[in-house]
Each structure stands twice: as structure tokens, then as C-alpha cells.
Scaffold this motif. Structure first.
Motif, short mmCIF file in Angstrom:
data_model
loop_
_atom_site.label_atom_id
_atom_site.label_comp_id
_atom_site.label_asym_id
_atom_site.label_seq_id
_atom_site.Cartn_x
_atom_site.Cartn_y
_atom_site.Cartn_z
N VAL A 1 -5.83 8.05 3.16
CA VAL A 1 -4.87 6.95 3.13
C VAL A 1 -3.44 7.50 3.15
O VAL A 1 -2.58 7.03 3.88
N PRO B 1 2.56 5.16 11.83
CA PRO B 1 3.74 4.67 11.10
C PRO B 1 5.03 4.85 11.90
O PRO B 1 5.90 3.98 11.90
N TYR C 1 18.21 13.43 4.11
CA TYR C 1 17.74 13.35 5.49
C TYR C 1 18.92 13.23 6.46
O TYR C 1 18.97 13.92 7.48
N ASN D 1 -0.93 7.06 6.42
CA ASN D 1 0.31 6.30 6.24
C ASN D 1 1.57 7.17 6.24
O ASN D 1 2.66 6.66 6.10
N GLY D 2 1.39 8.48 6.36
CA GLY D 2 2.53 9.39 6.25
C GLY D 2 3.60 9.12 7.30
O GLY D 2 3.30 8.85 8.46
N PHE D 3 4.83 9.21 6.89
CA PHE D 3 5.93 8.88 7.78
C PHE D 3 6.89 10.05 7.95
O PHE D 3 7.34 10.36 9.04
N LEU D 4 7.17 10.72 6.83
CA LEU D 4 8.21 11.73 6.83
C LEU D 4 7.85 12.94 7.70
O LEU D 4 8.66 13.39 8.52
N SER E 1 1.07 1.29 4.84
CA SER E 1 2.08 2.35 4.84
C SER E 1 3.43 1.75 4.48
O SER E 1 3.67 0.57 4.69
N SER E 2 4.29 2.60 3.93
CA SER E 2 5.64 2.14 3.61
C SER E 2 6.32 1.60 4.85
O SER E 2 7.05 0.61 4.78
N ALA E 3 6.06 2.23 5.99
CA ALA E 3 6.67 1.77 7.22
C ALA E 3 6.21 0.35 7.54
O ALA E 3 7.02 -0.52 7.86
N ALA E 4 4.90 0.10 7.40
CA ALA E 4 4.38 -1.23 7.69
C ALA E 4 4.97 -2.26 6.74
O ALA E 4 5.36 -3.36 7.15
N LEU F 1 8.02 12.22 11.29
CA LEU F 1 9.41 11.95 11.66
C LEU F 1 10.18 13.24 11.91
O LEU F 1 10.92 13.34 12.88
N PHE G 1 11.74 7.44 0.41
CA PHE G 1 12.47 7.65 1.65
C PHE G 1 11.98 6.71 2.74
O PHE G 1 12.76 5.94 3.29
N ASP G 2 10.68 6.76 3.01
CA ASP G 2 10.12 5.98 4.13
C ASP G 2 10.57 4.53 4.06
O ASP G 2 11.05 3.94 5.01
#
Lengths: 301, 308
Positions: free
Chosen positions: A230, A252, B263, A234-237, B129-132, A240, B240-241
Motif C-alpha cells: 500500500v 500517483p 523540495y 501510493n508513493g509519490f515523492l 494515496s495522498s495524491a488521490a 516525483l 509533502f505529497d
């Protein structure tokens, strides 16, 4: 509370013995409390579900329809054109990337964490292993965000920038500390006699690990895999900063792109979020218990 | 770090415990160890080194320049604001999340079918996800196309993410929406471990539900509160996200917390040195806060954090 005891109605007035009164009142009190707790519980349910409800119904509306209808009413005519638009926008590629990254990270991460956990438990007392364990425990406190710059530098030096391996390698590393902690706590609970009898049968540590510890640790292994899956899904950083081209984007990251790309087409944005969330929610529906213990792995019992 | 490995692998000291031949298992820990040292410990040391260096993140030249980057980071006029925003997010999100998580945890701890059902649904935000989540709220709260405009309700139709104070408030709300499920699960587990006899004794003494809550439940949750608060407070340093997708630090610099500042400095302004200095500040703050909270809680919380 005092109101409970007097005048039970009608013919039964004489029946209840005196001793019933306190129990009755306490039961009554419980029910009152349930009202307060229950009300709160339902309000929170509303808070949790409202955005999700809005998201799903919006994803089935046409763009024109969205602007002219009540945003909380389900669409009168369901349309799949938003989903079609998302899928046509390279969704399959992003999805595949996410699957590759997640599977590519959790399988090796779980495997090497399990081996390390086994060594830490079986080799207790060995100074090197104690140091290793100490470093992993310390690692629990290292936030990924704080070390991304050197990770970025390392990935550049390895010439892996803008590849999926660039995301996979640090993901493996950062899955290790908690995995080892959870797995070693689990292996520690395996009765010593079982290890002893394996040894008597002439099994090597390697054989004991796979034939005894591995099957016995299965629930914890599943837990750890889900927890990591999970997180990495869901990882974003990491995606990116470690990738650049759209070909390497994971979900994401793609979501953020969709959002700028679709702009005011809110139903399309909603469809993209819904579509990316479905796999995990399905997983949740199938393996809820494992998932819950997975997501709280390592914190309190 | 490399000096650690060679000598000890040979040392096949008999173990104190069950007589497992520790020498033959040591190598099994090596893959995980090497991997974690390479991508965890080395970067941790690396970020300290980089904070004393100058690097633009693109060309391969990294020069050690002493305190230049630290000076640049600390004298940056936007730093005080970033610290203030980080603190604000930390404090407010703690204040909102803790009481609600405790109440929900207590609520979920009672085993009835409908509460079990509600718990299943409460859990869903943890899967996203944080993005979602950020994108959902961004669309939902959009002043022209969101729910406020659609419903035509004046009070809802605010520029939620476009005004400084509202943006912080919205961010706190979204953070709480995302993380309360997790913390309430921790509390649920802890409440279930409180011995039932304590409540029975209190009932015999005539204590009402409210008094039981404040007299038994809360004190019994002390260490859980500390564990959960540590996770919340230290975790909030690294948001952050969510912020990045929700507001990108805006409007202006209203939600530009330290992690966002890092960032932007590093990956957008190509100032990796000052960005590393901010990262070091983040690590030290997190470490300091968790030590402080551990001190507050006495010794017992260690076992709570680490017991699986």
C-alpha cells in the motif's frame, strides 16, 4: 437514573426482586451512552463517505450534466466516457508501472527482511547482528523525505535516473526496518523446541529457515507485504524526484498530471481517482483482516 | 560503516540463547543490511555532508563550501514562515486528530456488528494515496466547479484553498480525514486491552459512563496517547505529497511547510545545499520531538511502539 426504579407498569409491579433495579439502571445507562457514541460514529461515517460518494457519482456524469445538476445527486444517465478518456490517456501504462514497482519492491524487500529477521532471532547474542538490529530500529526513525536529496544523487551516480529501478531500490530499503521488526517479533514466538528438533534432524539453518520458520511466519509475511504494498503503490515523492518522462510515471504521479490535463473536466478527474483506487479497495474487500493488521503493523497490539 | 562487517562475521561466538550456530546465520542478514545501509544510512550521512556543500543538482560538481549553504538556508527570509507553518500544521492537526481518534477508538472497541461494519468503512481513507486524496478535495472544494458552487450554498462556497487562513484549515481537515482512521485503530486496540474488571469495579462504585471514561479509559490510554502523538507530530514534519498536490505551498506561502520548502529549494531552485540543511533541521527536529515525548511518557512507551 433514579427514574428507573419506581412504578414498573401494571401487574408485573410486584414481580421484580429488588436486586434487579441496579442492573437495569446500568443497562439503561449503557444505552444512553450508545446514543452519544452512535451519533458521533454516524457523523464520522458521513465525513468519511461524503467525499468518496461524491467522487464516485461524479465520475459517471457527463461534463455538461455535472455543471447543471445537484453535485450530491447520482446521475440520471450513467456514462462511461470519463473512464474511457482516462484509459485512453495512457492509464494502462501508468498502472503497469505501478504494478512493476510495487511487486518489484515488495517481493525482494519481504524476502531479505525475512532472512534478516531470522538471522537476528536465531543469532541473538552475536554482536554484529545486534548492531544490525540496532541500525534497523534506528532506521524506523529516518523519514524518507529527509534523505531524498542524497538518494537522488546516488540514483544519478548509478545512472538509473528516470527508470523504474530508481523507484524500486530505495523503496526496498525503506521497507526493511519495519518489516524486520514485525517479522522478528513473530519468529521469536516460534517455540524453541521446534528449532531444536530441526537441528537434531540434521537440518541446516538455511533449511530450517525455509521449512520451519517460513511457513510458520506466513501471516506476518502477508501483513508485511500488504503494508509495504500500500505504501509503495501510493508513493509519490520517489517517483516525483527520481523519474521525469511520462513513460516512467506511476499512478500517483499520473493522477497529478491528469488533474492538470483534464482541468475543469471534473468528472474525468473523478474517474481517474476512482479508477486508481479500485485495485486497493478490491484488495481491501478480499483481505480486510490482513490489511487492517497490515496497515497498523508494528504499532500496539 | 564498512568496517563493521568483516571482523564479526568470522567471530562465531557461541550464543547465549538456544545454541543456534550464529555464525551460520549472520550472512542471512547481509542483503537487508547492505541494502539499508546503502539507501538509508549513507543518504542520512550524505544529507549532512551535502548541507555543507554546494550543488545545483544537475551538473556533477559538488563542492564542499563549509557553512555557505547553512548560512543561505538560515538567512532565507522565507524560513521563519516555513517553520511557523510547520508548527501550525503540527499543533492543529494534533489538536483535531487526538480527541476524535480517541472517541472513535473507544466507539470502535465495543464489539457489536454495526460498529464493526462502520469500522470497515472508516478505514477506507487509509487506502488512498495522498495524491488521490488531495486531488479529490481540490476538485470537491473548487470555488467555481466544486460542491459549494453546485449546491449554491453560500457558506460552502468559499475559496477554500485560495485564502491563507482557510487553506491551513482545509489542509488540517484533509490531514485529519486521512490519518484519523489509523490513529483510531491504534486506540481501538488499546481500549480493548483495558481489563474489564476495572469498569465493573467502577460501576459498583456508582461511577457513570463519563466518569469511567475520564477515570479509567483516558489514564489507561496514557502510553497509547504518547505513541500516537509521537507518530502524529513527527509524521506531520514530513507532510509533502498532500500539501504539494493540494496547494503546492500556496496561496502565497500560507501552507509552505519545511518539507515543501526543501523540495522547492532543492529540486526547483537547484539549491541542493540549503535544501539539505533544511532536511537536517527536519531530521533533528523529529528526533528531538520523539525523545521529548518519550521522556514525557516515562519508559513504558518503548514497548508499545516496538511491540508488534
Amino acid at each position: 437514573m433514579a427514574t428507573v426504579t419506581p412504578t414498573p407498569v401494571g401487574t408485573r409491579a410486584t414481580r421484580p426482586p429488588a436486586s434487579h433495579a441496579p442492573r437495569k439502571s446500568s443497562r439503561r445507562r449503557l444505552r444512553e451512552n450508545n446514543w452519544v457514541g452512535g451519533g458521533f460514529g454516524w457523523i464520522w461515517l458521513l465525513v468519511v463517505m461524503l467525499p468518496l460518494y461524491w467522487l464516485v457519482i461524479t465520475s459517471f456524469k457527463t461534463q455538461a450534466n455535472y455543471f447543471f445538476t445537484n453535485p450530491l445527486k447520482p446521475p440520471t444517465e450513467f456514462t462511461f466516457e470519463n473512464y474511457q478518456l482516462v484509459i485512453e490517456s495512457d492509464f494502462v501504462r501508468y498502472f503497469t508501472n505501478s504494478v512493476i514497482v510495487t511487486a518489484g519492491a515488495i517481493l525482494p524487500a519481504t524476502l531479505i527482511s525475512f532472512m534478516a529477521a531470522y538471522a537476528i532471532v536465531r543469532g541473538a547474542g552475536n554482536r554484529f547482528l545486534r548492531t544490525v538490529n540496532g541500525i534497523f530500529l534506528m532506521g524506523l526513525a529516518i523519514p524518507l523525505q529527509a534523505v531524498v536529496i542524497p538518494v537522488y544523487l546516488i540514483i544519478i551516480k548509478m545512472e538509473l535516473y528516470d527508470t523504474l529501478q530508481a523507484i524500486i531500490l530505495p523503496s526496498i530499503a525503506f521497507a526493511i526496518p519495519l518489516s524486520v521488526l514485525v517479522l522478528s517479533n513473530f519468529i521469536r514466538d516460534v517455540p524453541k523446541e521446534l528449532f531444536e528438533s530441526m537441528r537434531m534432524d540434521g537440518a541446516t539453518e538455511w533449511g530450517t529457515m525455509w521449512r520451519l520458520a517460513f511457513p510458520l511466519t506466513r501471516p506476518a509475511l502477508v501483513t508485511v507485504m500488504i503494508y509495504n504494498a500500500v505504501g509503495i503503490w501510493n508513493g509519490f515523492l520517489l517517483p516525483l524526484i527520481l523519474t521525469q518522462s511520462p513513460e516512467q510515471a506511476t499512478i500517483p504521479l499520473a493522477l497529478a498530471t491528469f488533474q492538470t490535463q483534464f482541468g475543469v473536466n471534473v468528472p474525468a478527474v473523478a474517474a481517474s481517482v476512482t479508477l486508481t483506487t479500485v485495485p486497493i479497495v478490491l484488495l481491501y474487500a478480499i483481505g480486510r483482516r490482513q490489511l487492517v493488521s497490515g496497515l497498523t503493523a508494528g504499532f500496539g497490539k | 560503516m564498512t568496517t563493521l562487517a568483516p571482523p564479526v562475521v568470522r567471530g562465531q561466538e557461541p550464543t547465549r540463547s538456544s545454541g543456534g550456530r550464529s555464525g551460520s546465520v549472520v550472512w542471512m542478514a547481509l542483503p537487508a543490511f547492505v541494502m539499508f545501509v546503502f539507501f538509508g544510512i549513507v543518504p542520512l550521512l550524505g544529507v549532512i555532508v551535502l548541507s555543507f556543500a554546494t550543488w545545483n543538482g544537475i551538473t556533477p560538481t559538488i563542492e564542499l563550501t563549509g557553512l555557505t549553504s547553512w548560512r543561505a538556508a538560515l538567512s532565507n527570509p522565507s524560513l521563519p514562515n516555513a517553520i511557523w507553518v510547520t508548527f501550525l500544521i503540527m499543533a492543529l492537526s494534533w489538536l483535531v486528530q487526538t480527541p476524535i481518534s480517541i472517541l472513535l477508538g473507544v466507539f470502535m472497541a465495543t464489539r457489536t456488528r454495526y460498529r464493526g461494519f462502520l469500522s470497515v468503512l472508516y478505514f477506507i481513507p487509509l487506502l488512498l494515496s495522498s495524491a488521490a486524496i488531495a486531488i479529490t478535495y481540490k476538485s470537491l472544494l473548487d470555488p467555481s466547479f466544486g460542491i459549494g458552487a453546485g449546491l449554491g450554498v453560500e457558506a460552502l462556497n468559499q475559496n477554500w484553498l485560495g485564502e491563507a487562513n482557510l487553506a491551513i484549515g482545509t489542509l488540517i481537515f484533509v490531514v485529519s480525514w486521512q490519518f484519523i482512521p489509523f490513529h483510531s485503530l491504534i486506540y481501538q486496540g488499546a481500549v480493548r486491552q483495558i481489563p474489564h474488571s476495572m469498569y465493573e469495579a467502577a460501576q459498583i462504585d456508582g461511577a457513570g459512563r463519563v466518569r469511567q471514561f475520564f477515570g479509567i479509559t483516558l489514564p489507561q490510554l496514557k502510553y497509547t496517547i504518547i505513541t500516537s502523538s509521537t507518530l502524529m507530530v513527527v509524521g506531520s514534519l514530513t507532510f509533502f505529497d498532500l500539501i504539494w498536490v493540494l496547494t503546492a505551498g500556496g496561496p502565497g506561502d500560507a501552507t509552505r511547510a519545511l518539507a515543501v520548502q526543501m523540495y522547492q529549494q532543492g529540486f526547483q531552485a537547484s539549491l541542493m545545499g540549503p535544501a539539505s540543511a533544511i532536511a537536517v533541521i527536519l531530521v533533528l527536529t523529529g528526533l528531538g520531538l520523539s525523545l521529548l515525548l518519550r521522556r514525557l511518557g516515562g519508559r513504558a512507551d518503548e514497548s508499545q511502539l516496538e511491540g508488534a
